[in-house]
Design a protein around this motif. Structure first.
Motif, PDB file in Angstrom:
ATOM      1  N   HIS A 316       0.835  -1.211   0.000  1.00  0.00           N
ATOM      2  CA  HIS A 316       0.000   0.000   0.000  1.00  0.00           C
ATOM      3  C   HIS A 316       0.864   1.253   0.000  1.00  0.00           C
ATOM      4  CE1 HIS A 316      -3.348   2.661   0.881  1.00  0.00           C
ATOM      5  NE2 HIS A 316      -2.610   3.201   1.834  1.00  0.00           N
ATOM      6  N   LEU A 317       1.936   1.259   0.786  1.00  0.00           N
ATOM      7  CA  LEU A 317       2.814   2.431   0.827  1.00  0.00           C
ATOM      8  C   LEU A 317       3.531   2.624  -0.507  1.00  0.00           C
ATOM      9  CD1 LEU A 317       4.369   2.160   4.411  1.00  0.00           C
ATOM     10  CD2 LEU A 317       2.559   3.694   3.627  1.00  0.00           C
ATOM     11  N   PHE A 318       3.920   1.520  -1.147  1.00  0.00           N
ATOM     12  CA  PHE A 318       4.541   1.631  -2.470  1.00  0.00           C
ATOM     13  C   PHE A 318       3.582   2.305  -3.444  1.00  0.00           C
ATOM     14  CE2 PHE A 318       7.190  -2.348  -1.432  1.00  0.00           C
ATOM     15  CZ  PHE A 318       8.234  -1.564  -0.970  1.00  0.00           C
ATOM     16  N   ALA A 319       2.294   1.952  -3.359  1.00  0.00           N
ATOM     17  CA  ALA A 319       1.304   2.459  -4.315  1.00  0.00           C
ATOM     18  C   ALA A 319       0.906   3.906  -4.035  1.00  0.00           C
ATOM     19  CB  ALA A 319       0.071   1.563  -4.310  1.00  0.00           C
ATOM     20  N   ALA A 488       2.686  -2.195  -7.514  1.00  0.00           N
ATOM     21  CA  ALA A 488       1.996  -2.230  -6.226  1.00  0.00           C
ATOM     22  C   ALA A 488       0.573  -1.692  -6.352  1.00  0.00           C
ATOM     23  CB  ALA A 488       2.767  -1.423  -5.189  1.00  0.00           C
ATOM     24  N   GLN A 489      -0.322  -2.294  -5.588  1.00  0.00           N
ATOM     25  CA  GLN A 489      -1.718  -1.864  -5.565  1.00  0.00           C
ATOM     26  C   GLN A 489      -2.075  -1.367  -4.173  1.00  0.00           C
ATOM     27  OE1 GLN A 489      -3.704  -1.782  -8.264  1.00  0.00           O
ATOM     28  NE2 GLN A 489      -2.018  -2.575  -9.525  1.00  0.00           N
ATOM     29  N   ALA A 490      -2.783  -0.250  -4.120  1.00  0.00           N
ATOM     30  CA  ALA A 490      -3.206   0.297  -2.832  1.00  0.00           C
ATOM     31  C   ALA A 490      -4.289  -0.570  -2.218  1.00  0.00           C
ATOM     32  CB  ALA A 490      -3.716   1.728  -3.007  1.00  0.00           C
ATOM     33  N   LEU A 491      -4.330  -0.612  -0.910  1.00  0.00           N
ATOM     34  CA  LEU A 491      -5.375  -1.354  -0.212  1.00  0.00           C
ATOM     35  C   LEU A 491      -6.728  -0.675  -0.402  1.00  0.00           C
ATOM     36  CD1 LEU A 491      -3.569  -2.122   3.168  1.00  0.00           C
ATOM     37  CD2 LEU A 491      -4.059  -3.741   1.338  1.00  0.00           C
ATOM     38  N   ASP A 492      -7.773  -1.472  -0.307  1.00  0.00           N
ATOM     39  CA  ASP A 492      -9.119  -0.911  -0.360  1.00  0.00           C
ATOM     40  C   ASP A 492      -9.298   0.069   0.791  1.00  0.00           C
ATOM     41  OD1 ASP A 492     -12.238  -1.398   0.623  1.00  0.00           O
ATOM     42  OD2 ASP A 492     -11.976  -1.212  -1.540  1.00  0.00           O
TER      43      ASP A 492
END
Length: 746
Positions: A316-319, A488-492
């Protein structure tokens, strides 16, 4: 006198076009784009040349940067001193240049703030050892020279680079109508690719990519771009490269040890802290910067507990921060034809090798000329030694010995002058031996140079040997590891909210608010004048809250976004767009898979998943089909439809309990009949369903309110009202024949 005789009259359109074109070409060729030969822009070339003229080599004592910049702008580059100094600082920053060309002493900025360097009067500088690959052959006839801006001095048109510097340190620049973004590369990889191309001129870009694995930035951050995308980038000269920070675990903490190129630690801390302040990172408890001299990058993230999924959190932080960053690649440069062009990897290396071959050829020819001139002069000395007495006699007796020497020994003027300028001590026997030894070495060197110039194969071998030597001397291991990873994908959004209990309160006039905890009494809250409580729903901040209006449309919004119950809240019409004249009648909150019983006061209902009420948030979605005059009742949550019972109560005091499983599960619709109400009473409005409740088998209770009276029925009492769906049900005691509302508990 004709005053217009000295002026040229042309249309303004033509003048503007010509002036803008001249300006554009100046910016492209003289400022923004690097030359493929030495990989430098004019200002960089002039700084390095000026430093070499000041004898500021790698072994020299550094001088004040102001001295260097003064020479640059005074002799070669008539522009602003601050811009010129900034260009020099950039070449000295190890976090900006893969192979710095300037060795800076003093404050030359930091990764946290590259522009925090001290003024040039405080810093000192000299060239780094690798600058030799640009300068060592400068005086060997390898470059063209052009007048400086005022015509008083000459400067090199390019520097005779021994390695493809245009790829080593890359370049960034914005011209007029074009830009360049060349990433830095590893010297050993690029040299290896050049050698491969010399050995196999038909090598493809895919073959060369076996040597040039990808860009190599000054930082140790991972390059996660897939290999096929890197190869495609080298085939077209354009694309992008994605870099990701490196982290490791230190007990329960996460330590970030490397950041992508040109990403400042303070910016990362600011980005993470902003999310923490917005309560979007509930899994992080603390954030620290422990960077020091020994650890230039050390950012510590402290998770809230050991149960936090560290990899998921870092994804999440990467995204959402610059811990993962994409860099544009546009390999635009000035070619050997003096024209800007975006070039692929093979074109760059092929063209540079042509430049290098020409440079080496010019160097050899220049050396050959010097060797032959020296041999020519040594031949004059040899003649003088063989005829020493005669030479001395001519010099002593003749008034003009030069023409006599030329005529007597068949010399040219240069040889005669050299004999006349020879010192007496050079006429010793020992000196004659030295001259013969020097002549032998020079003749051997001349033969070797001639072989190189006449043999393309041997010339290639020389270039390869020099490339290998420079790669070995100045090269190093790759810094940016190539590890193929997905983006990377952010969390919902719901996963980033702390799960806390709240109570959602909706008023009669459609205002909503949420209070912390499940023990809030909606009736006790203060309301706007003329308003009062309509309904409440107990939820958690991670859930969605659904509202149903009087037309049967459902609207949903995240629970954590609702305003605090400390105030009057906000109108639901500000979030949603219900049909004109519609009012909000019900509210419910649950997880997506939870089953909900939806019913109307006409006695129809069905079961649906809560997810069916969410989706189109602004305009809502039609869920319940309403008959004319029907009203939506408060939804009832069922935990286990196969075992739970539904309790239906009418305003005339009829109560019916039956299994929830008897109702159909629908995504939308009218549903089935819950309880029998005579058509006449339904039409006249004399009797309607006042509420539905769901109770678990064997437990739970329902309370009915009729004016000041109320009656609570526990499971044992409710069993007596059991029956089949759509029947009339039992009658409540006489005092509760006018039920207004019901509540359930347990």
């Amino acid at each position: 006198m004709n005053l217009q005789a000295n002026y040229e009259q042309i249309p303004l359109k033509e003048y503007a076009e010509r002036a803008y074109l001249d300006y554009s070409m100046y910016v492209v060729l003289e400022r923004a784009l690097p030359f493929i030969g030495d990989g430098l822009k004019p200002v960089q070339r002039r700084i390095i040349y000026a430093m070499s003229e000041l004898a500021l080599g790698a072994q020299a004592k550094p001088k004040k940067s102001a001295r260097t910049i003064g020479d640059v702008i005074g002799k070669f580059h008539p522009h602003g001193d601050s811009a010129c100094y900034e260009a020099m600082v950039l070449m000295a920053q190890p976090f900006s240049y893969r192979y710095p060309l300037v060795d800076g002493h003093g404050n030359f900025g930091s990764p946290d703030d590259p522009k925090s360097f001290a003024a040039m009067r405080y810093t000192e500088s000299r060239l780094t050892p690798i600058a030799e690959v640009l300068l060592s052959e400068l005086g060997h006839g390898t470059t063209d020279w052009s007048p400086n801006f005022d015509g008083t001095l000459e400067e090199p048109t390019w520097l005779p680079a021994r390695v493809p510097h245009v790829l080593l340190n890359g370049s960034m620049g914005i011209a007029v109508g074009m830009a360049t973004d060349i990433p830095p590369h590893n010297l050993r990889e690029v040299a290896s690719a050049c050698i491969r191309l010399l050995d196999d001129p038909d090598a493809t870009i895919a073959d060369l990519c076996e040597h040039v694995q990808g860009p190599d930035y000054p930082t140790a951050a991972e390059i996660i771009t897939p290999r096929r995308e890197l190869v495609a980038m080298y085939q077209t000269g354009t694309g992008s490269v994605r870099a990701r920070a490196i982290y490791e675990r230190d007990d329960s903490n996460i330590v970030i040890t490397a950041l992508p190129y040109q990403v400042s630690p303070s910016k990362i801390l600011e980005q993470i802290a902003a999310q923490m302040r917005a309560k979007k990172l509930p899994m992080i408890e603390d954030l620290r910067d422990e960077s020091d001299h020994e650890n230039p990058i050390r950012l510590v993230i402290v998770p809230r507990s050991n149960r936090v999924d560290v990899d998921e959190m870092m994804q999440h932080l990467f995204a959402t921060t610059d811990l993962e960053k994409s860099f544009r690649v546009n390999m635009n440069m000035i070619g050997l034809d003096d024209r800007p062009q975006v070039k692929d990897l093979r074109s760059i290396l092929t063209e540079w090798l042509r430049f290098r071959t020409d440079t080496v050829t010019r160097r050899l020819n220049h050396r050959l000329g010097r060797v032959e001139r020296r041999l020519h002069l040594l031949e004059a000395l040899r003649i003088a030694y063989l005829n020493l007495d005669e030479v001395i006699r001519i010099v002593r007796t003749e008034e003009e010995p030069k023409p006599v020497l030329i005529a007597r020994f068949r010399l040219d003027e240069e040889q005669a002058d050299y004999i006349l300028e020879t010192k007496l001590r050079q006429l010793a026997r020992l000196e004659e031996m030295k001259i013969n030894e020097e002549r032998d070495k020079l003749e051997e060197e001349r033969a070797r140079i001639n072989v190189l110039l006449k043999s393309p194969a041997k010339l290639k071998s020389l270039i390869k040997d020099e490339l290998r030597a420079d790669a070995e001397k100045y090269g190093d291991e790759r810094r940016s590891p190539l590890i193929e990873r997905s983006v990377a994908q952010a969390l919902d959004e719901s996963a980033l909210v702390a799960s806390e209990p709240i109570t959602v309160v909706v008023s009669q006039k459609g205002w909503v608010r949420a209070g912390k905890g499940h023990d809030i009494d909606g009736e006790a809250l203060s309301y706007r004048e003329g308003d009062s409580m309509l309904a409440i729903a107990r939820a958690r901040t991670t859930q969605q809250v659904a509202f149903i209006d009087s037309t049967g449309r459902a609207y949903a919004t995240p629970a954590h976004t609702l305003p605090s119950a400390r105030g009057n809240g906000e109108p639901l019409t500000g979030r949603f767009s219900p049909p004109s004249g519609a009012r909000f009648d019900a509210v419910v909150a649950a997880d997506n898979d939870t089953r909900i019983v939806l019913a109307t006061d006409f006695g129809y209902g069905f079961v649906t998943r809560f997810e069916a009420l969410t989706g189109r948030q602004k305009a809502g979605k039609q869920i319940i089909s309403l008959s004319d005059g029907a009203r939506v009742l408060g939804p009832a949550i069922t935990a286990d439809p196969s075992r739970d019972r539904i309790v239906v109560v009418t305003s005339e005091g009829h109560l019916l309990m039956f299994s929830v499983a008897e109702l159909p599960e629908l995504d939308k619709g009218k549903g089935n009949k819950l309880i029998e109400i005579p058509k006449a009473k339904l039409a006249s409005g004399e009797e309607r369903v006042v509420g539905v409740a769901v109770v678990a088998e064997g437990k739970g209770e329902v309370t009915m309110y009729a004016g000041a009276r109320k009656l609570t029925l526990k499971w044992a009492d409710l069993v007596e009202y059991g029956g089949n769906r759509a029947t009339r049900g039992g009658v409540l005691p006489r005092g509760l024949r006018r039920v207004e509302r019901i509540e359930t508990s347990g």
